[in-house]
Design an enzyme around this catalytic site. Structure first.
Site, PDB file in Angstrom:
ATOM      1  N   LYS A 117      -3.958  -3.498   0.591  1.00  0.00           N
ATOM      2  CA  LYS A 117      -3.579  -3.310   1.987  1.00  0.00           C
ATOM      3  C   LYS A 117      -3.907  -1.613   2.522  1.00  0.00           C
ATOM      4  CE  LYS A 117      -2.420  -3.477   6.435  1.00  0.00           C
ATOM      5  NZ  LYS A 117      -1.030  -3.774   6.701  1.00  0.00           N
ATOM      6  N   ASP A 124      -1.910  -8.609   6.855  1.00  0.00           N
ATOM      7  CA  ASP A 124      -0.545  -8.414   6.421  1.00  0.00           C
ATOM      8  C   ASP A 124       0.072  -9.702   7.340  1.00  0.00           C
ATOM      9  OD1 ASP A 124      -0.501  -7.824   9.422  1.00  0.00           O
ATOM     10  OD2 ASP A 124      -0.551  -5.792   9.040  1.00  0.00           O
TER      11      ASP A 124
END
Length: 392
Positions: free
Chosen positions: A286, A305
């Site tokens: 991420k 996310d």
């Protein structure tokens, strides 16, 4: 970019890379503009003796001369670009005015009454170099209007959102600066991230003060390497201190130097970029996607996310609604965005994410709200993604 919470995703480093995107979104081929030039940051070889300040003489441009940037609000909205999670180094210094550092240049940007953007140089050794660096930082070689026209043609919801949130632009930051900021973002909140980034910034040469805010050139790798893990811990970094010092050491070992190595990633495919960044301490998929999108020209990178997952399962892959987000499904989300929006999918995702922020909901018609939004979005602006869960 995101100010969110996420469960532990450290195992995501073993994920397969995202497939290469189609050359354009599927509806229309008009994304033809390219950047006219690419400016790399010039780093000072001077190593400050202490954490602060090497005061330099202000430039003659310090007399508040505002210069048109030839960008209207539809191409650049400052409130939709700077305080929405891409960078933590820019400060609001007036009504519709933001100030920050690009390389060794201290500049302010503001909207004129007609919405156009102008800039003022507070410190620079060359106004011409400052102008070029600023335009490169703002990604002006990419026409936001052209990109969004393509997205809007294939997505009526995007078209309506874009009409209310025009000018949400993706920045092209210095890779080292971007990397260090997102190392601070792991399992953190806005106030604390900003404090950490301010501390790191203060290690560089002092450039000036604007409206009570101190601004510094971002420190070199050499300067960062002179600060110990314990010093970072004492400054409130917690377990992230070992990520900062470990990454700095890893970068210093790269052939040709860490700064040059990071810049070279702009020439690689996204999957390669995610993989090599994920070898650095504290960087998971991420965070790597954020760095790739906001500094390495990987315009189709999708930082996934729980909030991006919710957007995807509502509008792109509804068949997965109710499933638990896993590393494998993170790749499914990224691929769904790329299928829908093409090589600038990261720019589309940026707008869709901003539209979910409570601070921006007030700009949207009420039908964009629902009960889930009002409950789940309350803390969204205060928290960021969790890459690795570790005790402070």
């Amino acid at each position: 970019m995101h100010l969110l919470n996420l469960k532990t995703l450290s195992i995501m480093k073993r994920n397969r890379p995202i497939r290469s995107p189609p050359s354009t979104p599927p509806t229309k081929q008009i994304l033809h503009k390219t950047r006219n030039s690419k400016i790399t940051t010039s780093y000072s070889s001077k190593k400050p003796r202490t954490i602060l300040k090497s005061i330099s003489k202000p430039s003659k441009s310090n007399t508040a001369k505002w210069v048109p940037l030839n960008l209207g609000r539809s191409e650049l909205s400052l409130p939709l670009t700077f305080p929405t999670g891409q960078t933590f180094r820019w400060k609001q210094t007036g009504t519709l005015q933001y100030t920050g550092v690009v390389g060794s240049h201290l500049v302010s940007l503001k909207h004129l009454p007609n919405g156009d953007v102008s800039y003022c140089i507070h410190h620079s050794t060359s106004e011409a170099d400052c102008s070029l660096a600023l335009r490169d930082f703002l990604n002006v070689g990419i026409s936001l209007g052209d990109v969004w026209e393509v997205f809007s043609a294939s997505d009526s919801r995007f078209a309506e959102l874009a009409s209310h949130l025009a000018g949400a632009r993706v920045l092209r930051q210095d890779p080292l600066e971007c990397l260090m900021q997102f190392l601070c973002s792991s399992n953190n909140n806005i106030q604390r991230i900003t404090k950490m980034v301010n501390f790191i910034s203060s290690l560089g040469n002092h450039l000036g003060t604007v409206e009570g805010f101190e601004f510094h050139e971002f420190p070199t790798l050499e300067r960062l390497s002179s600060v110990s893990e314990n010093e970072f811990r004492e400054a409130g970094f917690g377990y992230r201190a070992k990520y900062i010092t470990g990454t700095v050491k890893a970068l210093q070992l790269k052939d040709g130097g860490g700064v040059e190595w990071l810049l070279s990633l702009r020439k690689l495919d996204l999957g390669q970029v995610i993989n090599v960044l994920s070898t650095l301490p504290g960087v998971g998929p991420k965070v790597a996607a954020c760095i790739a999108l906001f500094s390495l020209d990987q315009h189709h990178a999708i930082p996934v996310d729980t909030h991006v997952w919710r957007i995807a399962t509502r509008y792109l892959i509804p068949e997965l609604a109710g499933a638990r987000l896993t590393p494998k499904l993170c790749n499914r989300v990224a691929e769904a965005f790329v299928r829908k929006y093409g090589k600038y999918a990261g720019w589309a995702q940026t707008l869709l994410f901003i539209a979910e922020l409570p601070s921006q909901k007030a700009l949207l018609p009420s039908h964009f709200w629902n009960v889930e939004d009002s409950e789940s979005g309350k803390n969204r602006l205060d928290t960021v993604v969790v890459e690795t869960k570790t005790d402070d």
